[in-house]
Design a protein around this motif. Structure first.
Motif, PDB file in Angstrom:
ATOM      1  N   ARG A 246     -48.635   6.369  -0.924  1.00  0.00           N
ATOM      2  CA  ARG A 246     -48.701   5.437   0.199  1.00  0.00           C
ATOM      3  C   ARG A 246     -49.140   6.187   1.438  1.00  0.00           C
ATOM      4  O   ARG A 246     -49.076   7.396   1.498  1.00  0.00           O
ATOM      5  CB  ARG A 246     -47.313   4.847   0.446  1.00  0.00           C
ATOM      6  N   GLU A 247     -49.566   5.389   2.437  1.00  0.00           N
ATOM      7  CA  GLU A 247     -49.897   6.014   3.717  1.00  0.00           C
ATOM      8  C   GLU A 247     -48.619   6.570   4.331  1.00  0.00           C
ATOM      9  O   GLU A 247     -47.607   5.883   4.385  1.00  0.00           O
ATOM     10  CB  GLU A 247     -50.484   4.961   4.663  1.00  0.00           C
ATOM     11  N   ILE A 248     -48.630   7.784   4.776  1.00  0.00           N
ATOM     12  CA  ILE A 248     -47.445   8.367   5.386  1.00  0.00           C
ATOM     13  C   ILE A 248     -47.572   8.265   6.906  1.00  0.00           C
ATOM     14  O   ILE A 248     -48.490   8.837   7.485  1.00  0.00           O
ATOM     15  CB  ILE A 248     -47.305   9.861   5.000  1.00  0.00           C
ATOM     16  N   PRO A 249     -46.654   7.532   7.551  1.00  0.00           N
ATOM     17  CA  PRO A 249     -46.755   7.468   9.005  1.00  0.00           C
ATOM     18  C   PRO A 249     -46.490   8.845   9.598  1.00  0.00           C
ATOM     19  O   PRO A 249     -45.543   9.519   9.209  1.00  0.00           O
ATOM     20  CB  PRO A 249     -45.652   6.477   9.399  1.00  0.00           C
ATOM     21  N   GLU A 250     -47.334   9.247  10.508  1.00  0.00           N
ATOM     22  CA  GLU A 250     -47.156  10.570  11.135  1.00  0.00           C
ATOM     23  C   GLU A 250     -45.971  10.526  12.093  1.00  0.00           C
ATOM     24  O   GLU A 250     -45.837   9.606  12.885  1.00  0.00           O
ATOM     25  CB  GLU A 250     -48.417  10.941  11.923  1.00  0.00           C
ATOM     26  N   GLU A 251     -45.109  11.531  12.017  1.00  0.00           N
ATOM     27  CA  GLU A 251     -43.996  11.623  12.958  1.00  0.00           C
ATOM     28  C   GLU A 251     -44.587  11.971  14.323  1.00  0.00           C
ATOM     29  O   GLU A 251     -45.442  12.846  14.412  1.00  0.00           O
ATOM     30  CB  GLU A 251     -43.081  12.775  12.498  1.00  0.00           C
ATOM     31  N   PRO A 252     -44.150  11.269  15.410  1.00  0.00           N
ATOM     32  CA  PRO A 252     -44.710  11.625  16.709  1.00  0.00           C
ATOM     33  C   PRO A 252     -44.433  13.102  16.997  1.00  0.00           C
ATOM     34  O   PRO A 252     -43.322  13.584  16.786  1.00  0.00           O
ATOM     35  CB  PRO A 252     -43.961  10.725  17.689  1.00  0.00           C
ATOM     36  N   LYS A 253     -45.454  13.782  17.443  1.00  0.00           N
ATOM     37  CA  LYS A 253     -45.313  15.232  17.560  1.00  0.00           C
ATOM     38  C   LYS A 253     -44.617  15.596  18.874  1.00  0.00           C
ATOM     39  O   LYS A 253     -45.029  15.179  19.944  1.00  0.00           O
ATOM     40  CB  LYS A 253     -46.688  15.889  17.477  1.00  0.00           C
ATOM     41  N   LYS A 254     -43.544  16.357  18.748  1.00  0.00           N
ATOM     42  CA  LYS A 254     -42.820  16.836  19.915  1.00  0.00           C
ATOM     43  C   LYS A 254     -43.456  18.161  20.322  1.00  0.00           C
ATOM     44  O   LYS A 254     -43.852  18.948  19.470  1.00  0.00           O
ATOM     45  CB  LYS A 254     -41.375  17.091  19.469  1.00  0.00           C
ATOM     46  N   GLU A 255     -43.550  18.387  21.616  1.00  0.00           N
ATOM     47  CA  GLU A 255     -44.111  19.682  22.036  1.00  0.00           C
ATOM     48  C   GLU A 255     -43.019  20.731  22.102  1.00  0.00           C
ATOM     49  O   GLU A 255     -41.853  20.414  22.260  1.00  0.00           O
ATOM     50  CB  GLU A 255     -44.772  19.522  23.400  1.00  0.00           C
ATOM     51  N   MET A 256     -43.446  21.963  22.035  1.00  0.00           N
ATOM     52  CA  MET A 256     -42.492  23.075  21.996  1.00  0.00           C
ATOM     53  C   MET A 256     -41.516  23.030  23.176  1.00  0.00           C
ATOM     54  O   MET A 256     -40.324  23.256  23.022  1.00  0.00           O
ATOM     55  CB  MET A 256     -43.286  24.388  21.973  1.00  0.00           C
ATOM     56  N   LYS A 257     -42.035  22.664  24.362  1.00  0.00           N
ATOM     57  CA  LYS A 257     -41.164  22.658  25.544  1.00  0.00           C
ATOM     58  C   LYS A 257     -40.062  21.591  25.430  1.00  0.00           C
ATOM     59  O   LYS A 257     -39.034  21.668  26.093  1.00  0.00           O
ATOM     60  CB  LYS A 257     -41.985  22.461  26.822  1.00  0.00           C
TER      61      LYS A 257
ATOM     62  N   GLN B 232     -34.082  29.755  20.445  1.00  0.00           N
ATOM     63  CA  GLN B 232     -33.632  30.416  19.212  1.00  0.00           C
ATOM     64  C   GLN B 232     -34.719  31.321  18.605  1.00  0.00           C
ATOM     65  O   GLN B 232     -35.904  31.107  18.866  1.00  0.00           O
ATOM     66  CB  GLN B 232     -33.235  29.347  18.181  1.00  0.00           C
ATOM     67  N   PRO B 233     -34.304  32.305  17.802  1.00  0.00           N
ATOM     68  CA  PRO B 233     -35.308  33.187  17.190  1.00  0.00           C
ATOM     69  C   PRO B 233     -36.040  32.510  16.024  1.00  0.00           C
ATOM     70  O   PRO B 233     -35.759  32.771  14.847  1.00  0.00           O
ATOM     71  CB  PRO B 233     -34.479  34.386  16.708  1.00  0.00           C
ATOM     72  N   VAL B 234     -36.912  31.578  16.374  1.00  0.00           N
ATOM     73  CA  VAL B 234     -37.753  30.902  15.374  1.00  0.00           C
ATOM     74  C   VAL B 234     -39.177  30.882  15.933  1.00  0.00           C
ATOM     75  O   VAL B 234     -39.350  30.845  17.157  1.00  0.00           O
ATOM     76  CB  VAL B 234     -37.272  29.447  15.097  1.00  0.00           C
ATOM     77  N   PRO B 235     -40.185  30.905  15.074  1.00  0.00           N
ATOM     78  CA  PRO B 235     -41.558  30.890  15.589  1.00  0.00           C
ATOM     79  C   PRO B 235     -41.869  29.561  16.267  1.00  0.00           C
ATOM     80  O   PRO B 235     -41.435  28.508  15.796  1.00  0.00           O
ATOM     81  CB  PRO B 235     -42.423  31.062  14.337  1.00  0.00           C
ATOM     82  N   ALA B 236     -42.598  29.613  17.390  1.00  0.00           N
ATOM     83  CA  ALA B 236     -43.008  28.382  18.067  1.00  0.00           C
ATOM     84  C   ALA B 236     -43.953  27.609  17.146  1.00  0.00           C
ATOM     85  O   ALA B 236     -44.612  28.202  16.282  1.00  0.00           O
ATOM     86  CB  ALA B 236     -43.703  28.722  19.377  1.00  0.00           C
ATOM     87  N   LEU B 237     -44.019  26.297  17.345  1.00  0.00           N
ATOM     88  CA  LEU B 237     -44.915  25.478  16.512  1.00  0.00           C
ATOM     89  C   LEU B 237     -46.359  25.942  16.682  1.00  0.00           C
ATOM     90  O   LEU B 237     -46.760  26.313  17.786  1.00  0.00           O
ATOM     91  CB  LEU B 237     -44.806  24.006  16.928  1.00  0.00           C
ATOM     92  N   ASP B 238     -47.100  25.894  15.614  1.00  0.00           N
ATOM     93  CA  ASP B 238     -48.530  26.189  15.633  1.00  0.00           C
ATOM     94  C   ASP B 238     -48.889  27.601  16.093  1.00  0.00           C
ATOM     95  O   ASP B 238     -49.987  27.831  16.584  1.00  0.00           O
ATOM     96  CB  ASP B 238     -49.298  25.167  16.511  1.00  0.00           C
ATOM     97  N   THR B 239     -47.954  28.542  15.976  1.00  0.00           N
ATOM     98  CA  THR B 239     -48.361  29.919  16.288  1.00  0.00           C
ATOM     99  C   THR B 239     -48.828  30.584  15.003  1.00  0.00           C
ATOM    100  O   THR B 239     -48.267  30.340  13.927  1.00  0.00           O
ATOM    101  CB  THR B 239     -47.213  30.797  16.844  1.00  0.00           C
ATOM    102  N   GLU B 240     -49.843  31.401  15.145  1.00  0.00           N
ATOM    103  CA  GLU B 240     -50.331  32.094  13.956  1.00  0.00           C
ATOM    104  C   GLU B 240     -49.522  33.377  13.756  1.00  0.00           C
ATOM    105  O   GLU B 240     -49.320  34.129  14.713  1.00  0.00           O
ATOM    106  CB  GLU B 240     -51.805  32.420  14.121  1.00  0.00           C
ATOM    107  N   ILE B 241     -49.056  33.579  12.543  1.00  0.00           N
ATOM    108  CA  ILE B 241     -48.223  34.758  12.299  1.00  0.00           C
ATOM    109  C   ILE B 241     -49.053  35.828  11.616  1.00  0.00           C
ATOM    110  O   ILE B 241     -49.689  35.579  10.584  1.00  0.00           O
ATOM    111  CB  ILE B 241     -46.993  34.352  11.481  1.00  0.00           C
ATOM    112  N   SER B 242     -49.052  37.020  12.223  1.00  0.00           N
ATOM    113  CA  SER B 242     -49.868  38.071  11.620  1.00  0.00           C
ATOM    114  C   SER B 242     -48.993  39.104  10.909  1.00  0.00           C
ATOM    115  O   SER B 242     -49.421  39.750   9.967  1.00  0.00           O
ATOM    116  CB  SER B 242     -50.716  38.758  12.694  1.00  0.00           C
TER     117      SER B 242
END
Ligand SMILES: CC(C)(COP(=O)(O)OP(=O)(O)OC[C@H]1O[C@@H](n2cnc3c(N)ncnc32)[C@H](O)[C@@H]1OP(=O)(O)O)[C@@H](O)C(=O)NCCC(=O)NCCS
Length: 452
Positions: free
Chosen positions: A25-36, A44-54
């Motif tokens: 089925r079509e999956i409704p997209e969850e409204p995206k919350k911004e990091m702020k 907390q010690p977690v990676p921010a959304l959409d950061t590239e991890i090297s």
């Protein structure tokens, strides 16, 4: 559809079982919350959304247990911290009531998870468990339990790094106390208790998006008792099909077909663990089990019955060549004239030596051999699940599951499960899905851990 049917359907959807029958089925997209906007998580010690991890590894590795306060976090005025002693009948009862009435959003509590004492003995008392990691919050005046969070110790491997960790589960806040920022307090307190034991990483899952998912497999479900699922409103009948068509389509054989398949016993533990470890080495994120843990999770004990079901395949030479397991977490249906409960089976761990002779997991011939074997094993798992009164069988697209899901008539569910690591950054781990969120039989998933 009656109100009750509607309610159950909503409930099942919230539980991410989806409602099939087969087409995605079509999956409704969850409204995206911004990091702020993640007022707690961005501290907390977690990676921010959409950061590239090297580079992979712990985010904060400077602290020692001496740096961690000895006292619990202050609790808001009318409430107090408690530990839940699940050995004690009355405390276990408090936990049932909290989870049964608040873990899902069914307003009238007409449908409930049928959590049992056995289930909690299994899920919360794995080797190394600690009572002070079964953390509750009570109302001071009435002693009513209004929140809970738990941790159990695990050894994790993420790619080539092995480390001590915990799994966080059963986070729940009473419905009337939601949106009051109690969750961050619970999370900080369980973190403090775990850090005091010199453990700095945690694995947890959630249907909601938090910073930042490591992998996001999808739920899939295989109707077993189609007519019951239809009666309670779990599944509809497509316009171009009759009920008889659907029953025929989802018919489950009455006997298993894999030669040498039998229930796993204590004497199988050593050999099965060797097979399992070898099989699990293909994945990027796994829980490494000690022998004691393996025995607990797959055989249970005197206090754990009818929760986990494990099977092995023994060949004519007496070798264990395959293994699979599933667990049961049924619903009670309170207001249905015909059906009182709904049996739900969840695929747990499994292993097979079908492709061991190929060093490359993605070798074409090896994949064909594994797929054929898994088709046979998992179709037997469905037969056995039915014999244990399960009406639907659920799996994620993690592990090698995408290889067999479609073959065995699992339909993609509406739910996705995000996996998170606390204080550990890692590059994304494949989730068994194609870009358009279908089962990916090519890449499959590198998630080799299963959370309850
Ligand atoms: C999940 C639950 C505890 C959240 O409680 P709540 O009252 O809505 O949220 P609170 O006001 O206490 O806290 C909000 C913060 O917690 C975070 N949060 C919400 N759910 C979370 C979860 N499952 N895991 C971690 N953090 C979560 C929010 O993102 C928010 O932090 P932010 O400002 O950084 O974004 C509550 O909805 C609940 O008990 N639900 C039913 C059981 C359940 O779904 N448990 C979670 C299983 S994964």
């Amino acid at each position: 559809m009656s109100d009750n049917q509607k309610k159950l359907q909503e409930l099942l959807q919230q539980l991410a079982l989806g409602q099939g029958p087969i087409k995605p089925r079509e999956i409704p997209e969850e409204p995206k919350k911004e990091m702020k906007d993640y007022k707690f998580w961005n501290t907390q010690p977690v990676p921010a959304l959409d950061t590239e991890i090297s580079e992979e590894g712990p985010i904060d590795s400077k602290k020692t247990p001496d740096d961690i306060p000895d006292e619990p976090l202050p609790m808001l005025g009318d409430f107090e911290w408690c530990e839940i002693d699940i050995q004690k009948e009355n405390e276990l009862e408090d936990l049932f009531v909290l989870l049964n009435e608040n873990y899902v959003e069914d307003k009238d509590s007409s449908f409930r998870f049928n959590y049992t004492k056995e289930f909690f003995n299994w899920a919360l008392k794995s080797p190394g468990w600690r009572k002070d990691w079964h953390v509750g919050v009570r109302v001071k005046k009435t002693n009513k339990l209004i929140a809970f969070i738990s941790a159990i110790p695990v050894n994790l491997r993420v790619r080539s790094n092995e480390f001590k960790s915990v799994e966080i589960n059963f986070l729940c806040i009473h419905k009337q106390l939601r949106a009051k920022r109690l969750t961050p307090v619970l999370i900080k307190e369980i973190t403090r208790r775990v850090n005091k034991c010199n453990i700095w990483q945690a694995l947890y899952t959630s249907g909601t998006i938090l910073p930042s998912p490591v992998s996001t497999p999808r739920y899939a479900h295989r109707p077993i008792n189609w007519s019951k699922l239809y009666d309670v409103g779990f599944t509809g009948c497509p316009i171009d099909k009759t009920k008889a068509d659907m029953l025929a389509y989802y018919a489950v054989p009455s006997v298993t077909k894999t030669a040498g398949l039998r229930a796993m016993e204590l004497r199988d533990v050593d050999a099965t663990l060797v097979l399992f470890n070898k099989y699990q080495s293909r994945f990027d994120m796994v829980q490494n089990f000690t022998k004691e843990e393996f025995q607990h999770w797959f055989l249970g004990n005197d206090e754990i019955h009818k929760v986990v079901f494990s099977y092995v395949v023994e060949n004519e030479e007496g070798e264990i060549t395959d293994f699979f397991s599933f667990y049961s977490l049924p619903f009670t249906i309170l207001e249905n004239a015909i059906h009182k409960d709904l049996g739900i089976g969840y695929l747990f761990y499994y292993a097979s030596n079908a492709d061991f002779e190929y060093t490359d997991r993605f070798d074409k011939e090896g994949t064909t051999a594994l797929r054929k074997r898994l088709d046979s094993l998992m179709s037997d798992a469905v037969v056995l699940a039915r014999s244990h009164k399960m009406d639907v069988f659920n799996a994620l697209t993690s592990q090698e599951n995408s290889l067999f899901l479609e073959d065995l008539k699992f339909g993609p569910g509406d739910g996705f499960l995000n996996f998170y690591l606390f204080n550990y950054k890692t590059m994304p781990i494949t989730d068994g899905l194609t870009e358009d969120k279908r089962f990916d039989t090519e890449k499959r998933s590198n998630v080799g851990v299963v959370m309850l």
